[in-house]
Motif scaffolding. Structure first.
Motif, mmCIF file in Angstrom:
data_model
loop_
_atom_site.group_PDB
_atom_site.id
_atom_site.type_symbol
_atom_site.label_atom_id
_atom_site.label_comp_id
_atom_site.label_asym_id
_atom_site.label_seq_id
_atom_site.Cartn_x
_atom_site.Cartn_y
_atom_site.Cartn_z
ATOM 1 N N GLY A 15 0.803 -1.213 0.000
ATOM 2 C CA GLY A 15 0.000 0.000 0.000
ATOM 3 C C GLY A 15 0.837 1.265 0.000
ATOM 4 O O GLY A 15 2.032 1.237 0.231
ATOM 5 N N GLU A 16 0.161 2.370 -0.271
ATOM 6 C CA GLU A 16 0.859 3.656 -0.332
ATOM 7 C C GLU A 16 0.033 4.701 0.387
ATOM 8 O O GLU A 16 -0.895 4.373 1.112
ATOM 9 N N GLY A 17 0.385 5.945 0.208
ATOM 10 C CA GLY A 17 -0.391 7.019 0.790
ATOM 11 C C GLY A 17 0.149 7.454 2.126
ATOM 12 O O GLY A 17 1.239 7.051 2.523
ATOM 13 N N PRO A 18 -0.623 8.281 2.838
ATOM 14 C CA PRO A 18 -0.171 8.857 4.102
ATOM 15 C C PRO A 18 0.274 7.761 5.069
ATOM 16 O O PRO A 18 -0.320 6.683 5.105
ATOM 17 N N ALA A 19 1.305 8.063 5.837
ATOM 18 C CA ALA A 19 1.873 7.040 6.710
ATOM 19 C C ALA A 19 1.957 7.548 8.142
ATOM 20 O O ALA A 19 1.948 8.743 8.398
ATOM 21 N N VAL A 20 2.015 6.611 9.074
ATOM 22 C CA VAL A 20 2.113 6.953 10.501
ATOM 23 C C VAL A 20 3.344 6.283 11.117
ATOM 24 O O VAL A 20 3.777 5.234 10.667
ATOM 25 N N ASP A 21 3.871 6.921 12.149
ATOM 26 C CA ASP A 21 4.967 6.316 12.915
ATOM 27 C C ASP A 21 4.437 5.104 13.664
ATOM 28 O O ASP A 21 3.362 5.166 14.267
ATOM 29 N N VAL A 22 5.197 4.038 13.669
ATOM 30 C CA VAL A 22 4.769 2.833 14.385
ATOM 31 C C VAL A 22 5.913 2.255 15.203
ATOM 32 O O VAL A 22 7.080 2.563 14.970
ATOM 33 N N ILE A 23 5.534 1.432 16.166
ATOM 34 C CA ILE A 23 6.504 0.613 16.894
ATOM 35 C C ILE A 23 6.364 -0.796 16.326
ATOM 36 O O ILE A 23 5.241 -1.282 16.160
ATOM 37 N N LEU A 24 7.485 -1.435 16.020
ATOM 38 C CA LEU A 24 7.428 -2.772 15.423
ATOM 39 C C LEU A 24 7.913 -3.819 16.417
ATOM 40 O O LEU A 24 8.959 -3.637 17.057
ATOM 41 N N ALA A 25 7.145 -4.907 16.552
ATOM 42 C CA ALA A 25 7.497 -5.949 17.517
ATOM 43 C C ALA A 25 7.254 -7.328 16.927
ATOM 44 O O ALA A 25 6.502 -7.484 15.960
ATOM 45 N N GLY A 26 7.910 -8.333 17.535
ATOM 46 C CA GLY A 26 7.787 -9.715 17.093
ATOM 47 C C GLY A 26 6.668 -10.459 17.802
ATOM 48 O O GLY A 26 6.009 -9.915 18.697
ATOM 49 N N PRO A 27 6.452 -11.741 17.430
ATOM 50 C CA PRO A 27 5.263 -12.475 17.842
ATOM 51 C C PRO A 27 5.392 -13.267 19.140
ATOM 52 O O PRO A 27 4.420 -13.883 19.558
ATOM 53 N N THR A 28 6.567 -13.307 19.766
ATOM 54 C CA THR A 28 6.708 -14.172 20.936
ATOM 55 C C THR A 28 6.226 -13.488 22.211
ATOM 56 O O THR A 28 6.041 -12.271 22.259
ATOM 57 N N CYS A 29 6.071 -14.300 23.245
ATOM 58 C CA CYS A 29 5.655 -13.805 24.554
ATOM 59 C C CYS A 29 6.801 -13.150 25.307
ATOM 60 O O CYS A 29 6.668 -12.884 26.501
ATOM 61 N N ASP A 30 7.926 -12.929 24.683
ATOM 62 C CA ASP A 30 9.045 -12.308 25.380
ATOM 63 C C ASP A 30 8.979 -10.797 25.193
ATOM 64 O O ASP A 30 8.888 -10.307 24.076
ATOM 65 N N SER A 31 9.041 -10.085 26.324
ATOM 66 C CA SER A 31 8.875 -8.629 26.264
ATOM 67 C C SER A 31 10.044 -7.943 25.576
ATOM 68 O O SER A 31 9.932 -6.792 25.168
ATOM 69 N N MET A 32 11.182 -8.637 25.451
ATOM 70 C CA MET A 32 12.289 -7.981 24.743
ATOM 71 C C MET A 32 12.225 -8.222 23.242
ATOM 72 O O MET A 32 13.048 -7.682 22.512
#
Lengths: 392, 392
Positions: A325-342
């Protein structure tokens, strides 16, 4: 309105090649890693062209896929081998032991004996205790001495783990002679993804002094410099071109050795050989907010630190990431799928996602051909290791 | 002269049990992990005794070994399940789905559908988007709402990855009702290896307010509190006893709920259940100096960050480490065997080694039963994943 990308896609991959990868991955389950061997071939040729005086020892650990190793075998590469497990793999692929070095300073004596028995005659070292083992298990072999460099300016920094200070290196050279080994050369590593080419200047200055000391004080003619890896792959932080690195390094060698360069100059590219060849194909699992009004939504991908992206630790390596997709964008935080908080990928570094992105959309993580798949955990949280495919 | 150990061995393991492990490991190749099921049985019974009001949901990810899971199945435990891969394992081991919760807030809709199809009816959530998936894929199920806690004082800290703030939790409860799900309870996690029991006080205070709001403002009777994990294992940093934790937590529950505690109280121990059960048996590969006179020698073990000790990142988890031999000891830096410069275990934390220790000696890393083996990389540097054995 901000653009979602820091740099145009073309900085990292041609649109045509990217489209081919997307089409190839279309029916594959995510997450997966797609390796494009054409890029590895091109990187090998670029390294040969820009540093024609250097013998290439590919750092197998960067991407040990059989297809990658076999391609480099056919192109004529040599190999920097970290363990007997890698040695077994290379022998299985028909690579001759005279194209290998045992490049890990941390070795069990029985592993040295195994390498020696298989025919490997080139070893790195950085301690008296290691030389002692080499004298027994690999008698008469060529040894090169790794200098301690700290790799300031590298995105994946070094530490004091490997190498010795120059004064100890002198002692090691003397001891090697006494132990019946052949003191062959000096190695250093400027730090992985080293964006400051000046680090090679500092290291090569020390190396040239050691060559002089060895010749004048110890009556030892060293023949080889191993400049390690450190040449960059294309992540988000810009780097100089390989041609620029090559020009500077040639000047540093001229400074230290005038017209009398050492007989053999080795480089050990890993990241710069394989990094750009890989694209991880992932999927958005969730887009979540922590409060009713949240400036930065959390975007959870189905790949994370334990599925191949461990080099996002401290956000050290900043992969180019492309959403559909394209168009206006927003800042995001990216994280992985595990139950580990790090298992968070990027919280401080700015990454942007088109507002139109939805759960289930595919996400492409570029320049993931090195130090990803083989780092995957075997089954943390039950997740299987990252699957990889060679682009056909 | 300093003693090599911070604390007597008996703080971590009885001498008799340690001797049995050493004898059992004698003919095993290093590195390997030895798991003592008796310790897990004891930990389960201690948790039951000290927190008799709590239903135990073992966090499978801490140690998913079939033998560990089967033992806990037989002891009557329930299970906190992170992925469909863990679900498949538990079903294979004959565990009924009514003894499981899907405890990961990050879920694909198709995975929720898979859990639902298999009979799981208890799900955590922390976002509207996740509730939306649950409403479609797990209609009518019980959902509990995870609060955002930041886990100060935990050795393996939390982040803002999981959970929602209370205001959003209210919205989630309302939305769950609207979506035809059953709002069942509130969960939080105080942070793994949480040494500050006060964190439970803070979280439970918020939880009790949410119960009141739900009842008075939303006309919803919540029935369950899930207090997560966080109970400590025995690493070098001392912690209060489990009895002390239990006493304090009971008081916190009384503060919030008087004589009207919620029907169901759940805990999700992982580290406190499995941590103390494991000993990694390793070997000294090299003892090296970086300079001719070096105060702190580098001691390289054959296990490191990528072979199961990833929780030494930032030296967060400080394992008790025992060398062979006795007598005067020296400060050392401990590092792993891979070619990665970040594969250092402890550089800042003081660890001591007897001066008499030699290359080839065995080294025992205690309290390594949780978050070790399953984190191993599949073949980084060619090394195989950490092998584990059940003590016989």
């Amino acid at each position: 309105m901000k653009d979602q990308y820091h740099f145009p896609l073309e900085n990292f991959i041609t649109k045509e090649r990217f489209d081919r990868i997307k089409a190839f991955a279309k029916d594959k389950e995510t997450p997966c890693l797609i390796i494009d061997l054409d890029i590895i071939r091109k990187n090998y040729e670029d390294l040969r062209k820009n540093l024609p005086f250097a013998k290439i020892f590919y750092a197998v650990k960067a991407n040990p896929d059989d297809a990658v190793v076999s391609l480099l075998r056919d192109l004529g590469s040599n190999f920097d081998v970290a363990t007997r497990y890698e040695l077994d793999q290379l022998l299985r692929l028909g690579i001759s032991p005279d194209r290998m070095s045992f490049g890990n300073t941390i070795k069990k004596e029985k592993d040295i004996a195994y390498f020696y028995e298989k025919g490997v005659r080139l070893y790195v070292t950085d301690s008296i205790t290691d030389l002692d083992k080499l004298s027994r298990a690999a008698p008469g072999s060529k040894v090169f001495f790794r200098l301690l460099t700290e790799g300031l300016g590298a995105d994946w920094p070094l530490s004091k783990k490997f190498g010795s200070h120059p004064d100890l290196a002198r002692q090691l050279i003397k001891t090697a002679v006494r132990f019946g080994l052949e003191p062959y050369g000096i190695s250093f590593h400027p730090g992985s993804q080293q964006r400051d080419v000046g680090q090679w200047s500092t290291a090569l200055t020390t190396v040239s002094q050691l060559f002089t000391w060895a010749r004048d004080d110890l009556k030892v003619n060293l023949k080889m410099i191993n400049m390690g890896g450190g040449f960059p792959a294309n992540y988000i932080e810009p780097t100089d071109s390989l041609a620029q690195y090559a020009d500077d390094i040639k000047r540093f060698l001229d400074n230290g050795f005038k017209n009398d360069w050492p007989e053999e100059i080795i480089i050990e590219p890993g990241r710069s050989m394989a990094g750009d060849s890989g694209v991880i194909v992932s999927e958005i699992i969730n887009i979540a907010k922590k409060s009713v009004h949240e400036r930065y939504p959390w975007v959870f991908l189905d790949v994370g630190k334990f599925g191949g992206l461990i080099e996002t630790l401290d956000e050290a390596i900043k992969y180019p990431i492309y959403f559909e997709g394209e168009g206006p964008a927003v800042d995001v935080i990216l994280a992985g799928p595990t139950c580990d908080s790090m298992d968070i990928l990027y919280e401080k570094t700015t990454y942007m996602m088109p507002e139109s992105a939805r759960i289930g959309d595919r996400v492409y993580i570029l320049t993931t051909g090195a130090y990803t798949q083989s780092y995957s955990s075997i089954y943390f949280n039950g997740f299987p290791p990252l699957k990889s495919y060679i682009l056909k």
